[in-house]
Design a protein around this motif. Structure first.
Motif, PDB file in Angstrom:
ATOM      1  N   ALA A 289      33.176 -51.178  80.062  1.00 38.40           N
ATOM      2  CA  ALA A 289      33.722 -50.713  78.767  1.00 38.40           C
ATOM      3  C   ALA A 289      32.672 -49.972  77.915  1.00 38.40           C
ATOM      4  N   GLU A 290      31.470 -50.558  77.789  1.00 34.42           N
ATOM      5  CA  GLU A 290      30.463 -49.902  76.938  1.00 34.42           C
ATOM      6  C   GLU A 290      30.042 -48.559  77.542  1.00 34.42           C
ATOM      7  N   ASP A 291      29.965 -48.493  78.887  1.00 32.14           N
ATOM      8  CA  ASP A 291      29.599 -47.224  79.538  1.00 32.14           C
ATOM      9  C   ASP A 291      30.698 -46.181  79.351  1.00 32.14           C
ATOM     10  N   LEU A 292      31.953 -46.630  79.395  1.00 31.61           N
ATOM     11  CA  LEU A 292      33.067 -45.693  79.183  1.00 31.61           C
ATOM     12  C   LEU A 292      32.993 -45.101  77.782  1.00 31.61           C
ATOM     13  N   ILE A 293      32.671 -45.940  76.791  1.00 33.05           N
ATOM     14  CA  ILE A 293      32.515 -45.423  75.418  1.00 33.05           C
ATOM     15  C   ILE A 293      31.391 -44.378  75.394  1.00 33.05           C
ATOM     16  N   GLY A 294      30.266 -44.682  76.048  1.00 30.69           N
ATOM     17  CA  GLY A 294      29.140 -43.738  76.086  1.00 30.69           C
ATOM     18  C   GLY A 294      29.559 -42.404  76.685  1.00 30.69           C
ATOM     19  N   GLU A 295      30.224 -42.450  77.832  1.00 27.16           N
ATOM     20  CA  GLU A 295      30.641 -41.218  78.509  1.00 27.16           C
ATOM     21  C   GLU A 295      31.708 -40.487  77.684  1.00 27.16           C
ATOM     22  N   PHE A 296      32.613 -41.254  77.104  1.00 31.11           N
ATOM     23  CA  PHE A 296      33.659 -40.657  76.265  1.00 31.11           C
ATOM     24  C   PHE A 296      33.017 -39.907  75.091  1.00 31.11           C
ATOM     25  N   ARG A 297      32.059 -40.537  74.449  1.00 31.72           N
ATOM     26  CA  ARG A 297      31.389 -39.899  73.305  1.00 31.72           C
ATOM     27  C   ARG A 297      30.700 -38.600  73.735  1.00 31.72           C
ATOM     28  N   ARG A 298      30.039 -38.620  74.904  1.00 33.55           N
ATOM     29  CA  ARG A 298      29.378 -37.397  75.378  1.00 33.55           C
ATOM     30  C   ARG A 298      30.409 -36.294  75.619  1.00 33.55           C
ATOM     31  N   GLN A 299      31.557 -36.679  76.195  1.00 36.29           N
ATOM     32  CA  GLN A 299      32.593 -35.669  76.468  1.00 36.29           C
ATOM     33  C   GLN A 299      33.224 -35.155  75.175  1.00 36.29           C
TER      34      GLN A 299
ATOM     35  N   LEU B  21      23.362 -50.335  72.656  1.00 33.40           N
ATOM     36  CA  LEU B  21      23.119 -49.014  72.046  1.00 33.40           C
ATOM     37  C   LEU B  21      23.000 -47.945  73.128  1.00 33.40           C
ATOM     38  N   ARG B  22      22.244 -48.303  74.179  1.00 36.04           N
ATOM     39  CA  ARG B  22      22.019 -47.338  75.266  1.00 36.04           C
ATOM     40  C   ARG B  22      23.315 -47.056  76.007  1.00 36.04           C
ATOM     41  N   ARG B  23      24.041 -48.124  76.367  1.00 39.77           N
ATOM     42  CA  ARG B  23      25.263 -47.935  77.155  1.00 39.77           C
ATOM     43  C   ARG B  23      26.310 -47.133  76.369  1.00 39.77           C
ATOM     44  N   MET B  24      26.449 -47.449  75.091  1.00 41.12           N
ATOM     45  CA  MET B  24      27.477 -46.775  74.278  1.00 41.12           C
ATOM     46  C   MET B  24      26.998 -45.428  73.757  1.00 41.12           C
ATOM     47  N   ASP B  25      25.700 -45.140  73.961  1.00 37.79           N
ATOM     48  CA  ASP B  25      25.102 -43.879  73.523  1.00 37.79           C
ATOM     49  C   ASP B  25      25.287 -43.663  72.016  1.00 37.79           C
ATOM     50  N   VAL B  26      24.932 -44.689  71.258  1.00 39.20           N
ATOM     51  CA  VAL B  26      24.995 -44.590  69.800  1.00 39.20           C
ATOM     52  C   VAL B  26      23.628 -44.967  69.211  1.00 39.20           C
ATOM     53  N   GLU B  27      23.346 -44.500  68.006  1.00 34.68           N
ATOM     54  CA  GLU B  27      22.090 -44.874  67.353  1.00 34.68           C
ATOM     55  C   GLU B  27      22.241 -46.188  66.612  1.00 34.68           C
TER      56      GLU B  27
ATOM     57  N   ASP C  30      40.312 -46.263  87.191  1.00 32.25           N
ATOM     58  CA  ASP C  30      39.566 -45.090  87.643  1.00 32.25           C
ATOM     59  C   ASP C  30      38.855 -44.516  86.401  1.00 32.25           C
ATOM     60  N   PRO C  31      37.510 -44.516  86.396  1.00 33.01           N
ATOM     61  CA  PRO C  31      36.787 -44.123  85.172  1.00 33.01           C
ATOM     62  C   PRO C  31      37.192 -42.745  84.649  1.00 33.01           C
ATOM     63  N   LYS C  32      37.400 -41.777  85.577  1.00 30.05           N
ATOM     64  CA  LYS C  32      37.758 -40.419  85.112  1.00 30.05           C
ATOM     65  C   LYS C  32      39.103 -40.429  84.401  1.00 30.05           C
ATOM     66  N   ALA C  33      40.081 -41.095  85.037  1.00 35.18           N
ATOM     67  CA  ALA C  33      41.420 -41.164  84.430  1.00 35.18           C
ATOM     68  C   ALA C  33      41.362 -41.943  83.122  1.00 35.18           C
ATOM     69  N   ALA C  34      40.516 -42.977  83.094  1.00 35.19           N
ATOM     70  CA  ALA C  34      40.404 -43.796  81.873  1.00 35.19           C
ATOM     71  C   ALA C  34      39.915 -42.924  80.720  1.00 35.19           C
ATOM     72  N   ILE C  35      38.891 -42.109  80.984  1.00 28.58           N
ATOM     73  CA  ILE C  35      38.329 -41.284  79.898  1.00 28.58           C
ATOM     74  C   ILE C  35      39.325 -40.210  79.456  1.00 28.58           C
ATOM     75  N   GLN C  36      40.024 -39.612  80.417  1.00 29.88           N
ATOM     76  CA  GLN C  36      41.080 -38.648  80.046  1.00 29.88           C
ATOM     77  C   GLN C  36      42.080 -39.305  79.097  1.00 29.88           C
ATOM     78  N   THR C  37      42.444 -40.548  79.456  1.00 28.17           N
ATOM     79  CA  THR C  37      43.434 -41.266  78.653  1.00 28.17           C
ATOM     80  C   THR C  37      42.889 -41.600  77.263  1.00 28.17           C
ATOM     81  N   MET C  38      41.578 -41.865  77.168  1.00 27.38           N
ATOM     82  CA  MET C  38      40.982 -42.170  75.852  1.00 27.38           C
ATOM     83  C   MET C  38      41.169 -40.995  74.891  1.00 27.38           C
ATOM     84  N   PHE C  39      41.124 -39.759  75.414  1.00 28.92           N
ATOM     85  CA  PHE C  39      41.398 -38.585  74.560  1.00 28.92           C
ATOM     86  C   PHE C  39      42.832 -38.646  74.030  1.00 28.92           C
ATOM     87  N   LYS C  40      43.768 -39.064  74.891  1.00 26.87           N
ATOM     88  CA  LYS C  40      45.170 -39.163  74.439  1.00 26.87           C
ATOM     89  C   LYS C  40      45.303 -40.156  73.284  1.00 26.87           C
TER      90      LYS C  40
END
Ligand SMILES: NC(=O)c1ccc[n+]([C@@H]2O[C@H](COP(=O)([O-])OP(=O)(O)OC[C@H]3O[C@@H](n4cnc5c(N)ncnc54)[C@H](OP(=O)(O)O)[C@@H]3O)[C@@H](O)[C@H]2O)c1
Length: 338
Positions: free
Chosen positions: A62-72, A111-117, A34-44
Motif C-alpha cells: 500500500a505505501e509503495d502504491l501511494i509512492g508510485e501513484f504520487r510520482r505518476q 516517508l521513503r515508501r510513500m515518497d513524501v517529505e 495487479d499494481p499497474k491496474a491498481a494505480i490506474q484505478t487510483m486515478f479514477k
C-alpha cells in the motif's frame, strides 16, 4: 465530482473526503492485486472526488502504491495536483522499549515508501496496554512532528481509557480509527463522548461489514467457509455472529432496503450515511479492491440524501434486538487485545 458536503476540513491544512479509500484490500487475502491496474484505478478514485487514502505500514504494497501513484500524478498532472491527495498511514510496531531511533527509523521507511517529505497523518497502533512504552513512542512521534516529518498524530484501535491517558500526557491527537457500523456500535458507549469533548475525530472502518451490508446478501442463505471470499468478509461475519446472527442480519438488511428504496439509494449508502451522521465521526473508510471491484458511483450517492427520524427509529429498533458487543468484547479495539 462530489458535492461540497462530501469534504471535511479535518485539520487546518487538510481537507479530506468523508469517504476514505481503504487500502487493506491490497494487502493479500482480498484477491490478487495487479499494481499497474491498481494505480490506474487510483486515478479514477481521485477524479471522482475520492481524494483520501487510508493505509498502513503492514498493508502489503500500500505505501509503495501511494509512492508510485504520487510520482505518476506529478508526471502527468504536475506537482500542484498532489495538494488534493491525502494519504493516512499507520505504524503498528511490536511492543517493547521505544527509543527515538526505533521510532524515527520506522517513520523514515514510510516517508521513503510513500515518497513524501512529511506524513499527512500517522495513526499509531499498540497491542498491549500494560506496556506503557506506547507513551514514549508517541512522545518521540511528537518530536518528529515538530521536526516536520509528521503533520498530525492519530491513533487506531485505542480504547477510551488509554486515549484519555494519552490526551492527559499532553499529546495532541486528531483522530482515532475504530470499527463502527450498524452491527458494531461500541463507539457510542464511551468513545464518541470523549472524542467530542477533546475535539478528536473518529475515522471508522467495517462500516459496510466487508460488503455484508449490501444488496448482495439480502435474502441470501448464510455464507460460510470458502464462500466468504475475502478476509474482510470473514472478519465481519464473525462480528455478525457475535452480534445476533444471520437471521437478525437479514432483518437489518430488509429494514435498510426499505429505507434505501425510499431515498432511491442503496443499502451500503444507508449504512454509511447513518455512521457519518454520528457525532465525532470525521469519515468512513470503505475498503477498495483496486482493479478488482469498484463502487464509486454508488458510494457517491451517500452525499445526496439524508436519513429522517423515522428511518433512524426503524434502524435502532433492529439494533435493540442484538447482543451488547461492548459487554461481550469490550471497548473499541479490545478485539485486538484478547
Ligand atoms: N485500523 C484497523 O484495525 C482496520 C481494520 C480493518 C480495516 N481498516 C481500514 O478500513 C478499510 C475498510 O476495510 P474493511 O475490511 O472494514 O471493509 P469494508 O469497507 O467494510 O468493506 C469493503 C468491501 O465492501 C464492498 N462494498 C463497498 N462499497 C460497496 C457498495 N457501494 N455496494 C456494495 N458493496 C460495497 C466491497 O466488496 P467487493 O469488493 O466484494 O465488491 C468492498 O471490498 C481498510 O481498507 C482499512 O483501510 C482498518
Amino acid at each position: 465530482m462530489l458535492p461540497t458536503n462530501s469534504y471535511l476540513q479535518f485539520t487546518p491544512d487538510l481537507k479530506i473526503c468523508r469517504i476514505l479509500n481503504g487500502m487493506w484490500q491490497v494487502s493479500g487475502g482480498h484477491g490478487r492485486i495487479d499494481p499497474k491496474a491498481a494505480i490506474q484505478t487510483m486515478f479514477k478514485y481521485i477524479d471522482a472526488g475520492f481524494t483520501t487514502w487510508d493505509l498502513a505500514d503492514h498493508y502489503g504494497p500500500a505505501e509503495d502504491l501511494i509512492g508510485e501513484f504520487r510520482r505518476q500524478v506529478i508526471a502527468t498532472r504536475g506537482q500542484a495536483a498532489l495538494a488534493n491527495i491525502q494519504a493516512f498511514t499507520k505504524w503498528v510496531p511490536r511492543p517493547g522499549k521505544m527509543t527515538k531511533k526505533i521510532v524515527e527509523d520506522s517513520i523514515d521507511i514510510s516517508l521513503r515508501r510513500m515518497d513524501v517529505e512529511s506524513l499527512d497523518l500517522m495513526q499509531f497502533h499498540w497491542w498491549e496496554y500494560q506496556d506503557k512504552n506506547y507513551l514514549d513512542a508517541l512522545k518521540y512521534m511528537a518530536e518528529l512532528q515538530t521536526e516536520g516529518k509528521i503533520k498530525h498524530l492519530a491513533l487506531t484501535n485505542f480504547d477510551t481509557e488509554n486515549l484519555q491517558i494519552i490526551v492527559e500526557a499532553g499529546i495532541k491527537i486528531v483522530s482515532n480509527q475504530v470499527q463502527f457500523s450498524l452491527v458494531d456500535r461500541r463507539p457510542e458507549v464511551n468513545m464518541i463522548q470523549f472524542c467530542q469533548q477533546h475535539d478528536i475525530k473518529l475515522l471508522t472502518y467495517g462500516t459496510v461489514c466487508g460488503g455484508l451490508l449490501s444488496e448482495k446478501y439480502l435474502g441470501k442463505p448464510e455464507p460460510r467457509g470458502l464462500s466468504l471470499t475475502t478476509v474482510s468478509l470473514k472478519k465481519y461475519k464473525n462480528m455478525v455472529d457475535a452480534w445476533g446472527g444471520w437471521l437478525l442480519l437479514q432483518e437489518l438488511l430488509s429494514t435498510l432496503k426499505s429505507i434505501a428504496d425510499k431515498h432511491k439509494v442503496s443499502i451500503p449508502n444507508v449504512a454509511v450515511r447513518y455512521i457519518l451522521d454520528k457525532p465525532a465521526v470525521g469519515g468512513v473508510i470503505v475498503g477498495a479492491r483496486l482493479g478488482i471491484s469498484e463502487h464509486l458511483a454508488d458510494n457517491a450517492k451517500v452525499f445526496n440524501f439524508n436519513l429522517d427520524a423515522e428511518d433512524l427509529k426503524k434502524i435502532d429498533a433492529v439494533s435493540e434486538k442484538s447482543r451488547d458487543l461492548y459487554e461481550l468484547i469490550g471497548d473499541c479495539g479490545d478485539e485486538y487485545r484478547r
